[in-house]
Design an enzyme around this catalytic site. Structure first.
Site, PDB file in Angstrom:
ATOM      1  N   GLU A   1      -1.249   3.229   7.577  1.00 28.74           N
ATOM      2  CA  GLU A   1       0.179   3.393   7.242  1.00 28.74           C
ATOM      3  C   GLU A   1       1.038   3.588   8.492  1.00 28.74           C
ATOM      4  OE1 GLU A   1       1.616   6.932   4.942  1.00 28.74           O
ATOM      5  OE2 GLU A   1       2.903   5.425   3.994  1.00 28.74           O
ATOM      6  N   GLU A   2       0.579   4.445   9.395  1.00 24.68           N
ATOM      7  CA  GLU A   2       1.389   4.720  10.585  1.00 24.68           C
ATOM      8  C   GLU A   2       1.572   3.455  11.415  1.00 24.68           C
ATOM      9  OE1 GLU A   2      -1.220   6.687   9.712  1.00 24.68           O
ATOM     10  OE2 GLU A   2      -0.307   8.641   9.326  1.00 24.68           O
TER      11      GLU A   2
ATOM     12  N   ASP B   1       0.482  -0.575   1.453  1.00 25.34           N
ATOM     13  CA  ASP B   1       0.529   0.483   2.481  1.00 25.34           C
ATOM     14  C   ASP B   1      -0.335   1.616   1.948  1.00 25.34           C
ATOM     15  OD1 ASP B   1       3.167   2.952   3.068  1.00 25.34           O
ATOM     16  OD2 ASP B   1       1.167   2.755   3.954  1.00 25.34           O
TER      17      ASP B   1
END
Ligand code: APR
Length: 425
Positions: free
Chosen positions: A245-246, A227
């Site tokens: 990441e989101e 991540d």
């Protein structure tokens, strides 16, 4: 926690004659229970219910995104389903927090290697509470060093990105309220007790598989999946961000619960999350991200009933000036950060799963892809892991990194030699 006896508010209309500490207060949880047992029939009632528990947000309650989602995005049948069954089911799930989470959740504090394992049901309950913003404001000591958890920011603004985020998260809530998942998820904060002396390493590089097709989450099955994190894990997942990441936190929303208890990562720390389930599919990226339906995650479970999906959050340094990253101290920080994420706490053996990674730190954070690829190959070698590198469509990068890896391995150049002259390859 929302149901904690310490979660209180002053009784209204009392004449303030005594010292503030003598003020009469009442349980906020009682108020929350009253609110969450009343089924909202439209978005205004829903908004009122959500804003009710926090004076601060009530004053600043921009919920335009939630409003647009309920009034413009959903078709009439979906609106009916939302208010007739999904929201009441989510409220029931949220109210079970006093039954499902009987003890306060420990914090994964900075500087301590520590793990928390909880059921997917507990995770879903905590996320339902985050949706209804029932968590009390963190106390002043905590708030600045932990990510925010209540979904207030998700409801703000009216960008199309927020609509797609809401579609993705409501897909999760619909799936878990229809059939609660029965597995466990483990959140492990790991600290690198001692930075490595990289220059003296005699370790040789491990194998590299590199491709410009595919993604970490789609093609990294069985590997340690990276991540590309923010030190506040999850980054802008409930805000405006919508990059690697989101997206991972949206399609595997159980990752979001780490924001409740994970203090900002230090330079020598990472967070490893084992067992999260993917609930959504998506297309696009950033501005073009689109939820594209529910996902049936068939990943097998381990002996602990955790899905065999291991994700490691490591936050790269953000570089305002491109050349800054070639400074030895910055290279060292990134080597130690990646090694902290890649190493296995107990063992270093060739049987360890490969790292599935890519252009870590080279998007929002402005890193150089070739340098970061070398750093990750060195860190993975030191951790005893092969590397599966996804260049995200960049075929030239694939060729360059492949050639760099071949150059180093054909000459048996060690991690130590390569880290002494990283700009030579
Ligand atoms: N698989 C493989 N590679 C990917 C994927 C994916 N699913 N998604 C993106 N990439 C590649 C792209 O080339 C992208 O430019 O990784 C690069 C870096 O992605 P970023 O998310 O920009 O990562 P980084 O530069 O480390 O920025 C981290 O962004 O998402 C936020 O919270 C995060 O604040 C943090 C910052």
């Amino acid at each position: 926690m929302p149901c904690s006896s310490k979660n209180t508010i002053p009784v209204e209309d009392q004449v303030i004659v005594q010292e503030p500490q003598h003020l009469e207060s009442k349980s906020q949880w009682e108020q929350i229970k009253k609110t969450l047992t009343k089924k909202p029939t439209n978005v205004d009632e829903l908004t009122k219910a959500i804003l009710k528990h926090s004076a601060f947000q009530a004053k600043n309650g921009d919920t335009a995104a939630l409003h647009s989602y309920c009034t413009k995005v959903l078709d009439p049948d979906a609106v009916e389903h939302l208010f007739d069954s999904l929201l009441p089911d989510m409220m029931q799930l949220a109210l079970r927090v006093s039954e499902l989470c009987t003890k306060p959740i420990p914090l994964l504090k900075r500087g301590v290697s520590h793990s928390i394992t909880m059921s997917q049901e507990q995770v879903a309950c905590l996320l339902a509470n985050a949706f209804f913003c029932t968590f009390p404001q963190r106390d002043i000591r905590e708030c600045c060093n932990y990510p925010d958890f209540n979904f207030f920011r998700l409801f703000k603004g009216s960008s199309s990105k927020k609509m797609e985020k809401l579609k993705t998260l409501m897909c999760y809530f619909k799936m878990v309220t229809q059939q609660i998942p029965t597995g466990l998820v483990t959140f492990s904060r790991r600290k690198l007790e001692k930075p490595l002396n990289w220059k003296s390493s005699k370790t040789l590089l491990t194998k590299l598989h590199i491709t410009c097709e595919g993604t970490i989450e789609d093609d990294g099955y069985g590997m340690l999946q990276v991540d590309f994190a923010n030190k506040f894990v999850g980054g802008g997942v409930i805000g405006a961000g919508l990059v690697q990441e989101e997206i991972r936190f949206l399609i595997n929303p159980e990752l979001i619960v780490s924001r409740l208890f994970t203090e900002a990562l230090d330079d020598d720390e990472c967070l490893v999350v084992t067992g999260t389930q993917q609930f959504s599919k998506y297309t696009g990226y950033n501005e073009t991200y689109k939820w594209s339906g529910s996902f049936q995650d068939k990943t097998p479970r381990d002996a602990w009933q955790r899905m065999c999906t291991e994700i490691v959050a490591i936050d790269a340094l953000k570089f305002e000036h491109f050349l800054e990253q070639f400074h030895p101290s910055k290279i060292n920080r990134e080597l130690n950060k990646a090694f902290c994420g890649f190493r296995h706490p107990e063992e270093k053996s060739p049987t360890l799963a490969a790292v599935a990674t890519g252009n870590w730190g080279c998007g929002v954070f402005g890193g150089d892809t070739r340098l970061k690829a070398l750093i990750q190959m060195l860190a993975a070698a030191e951790a005893g892991r092969d590397v599966a590198y996804f260049t995200f469509g960049d075929s030239q990068l694939m060729t360059d990194v492949y050639n760099m890896h071949s150059f180093l391995t054909q000459r048996n150049i060690s991690v130590g030699e390569a880290s002494r002259h990283p700009d030579s390859f």
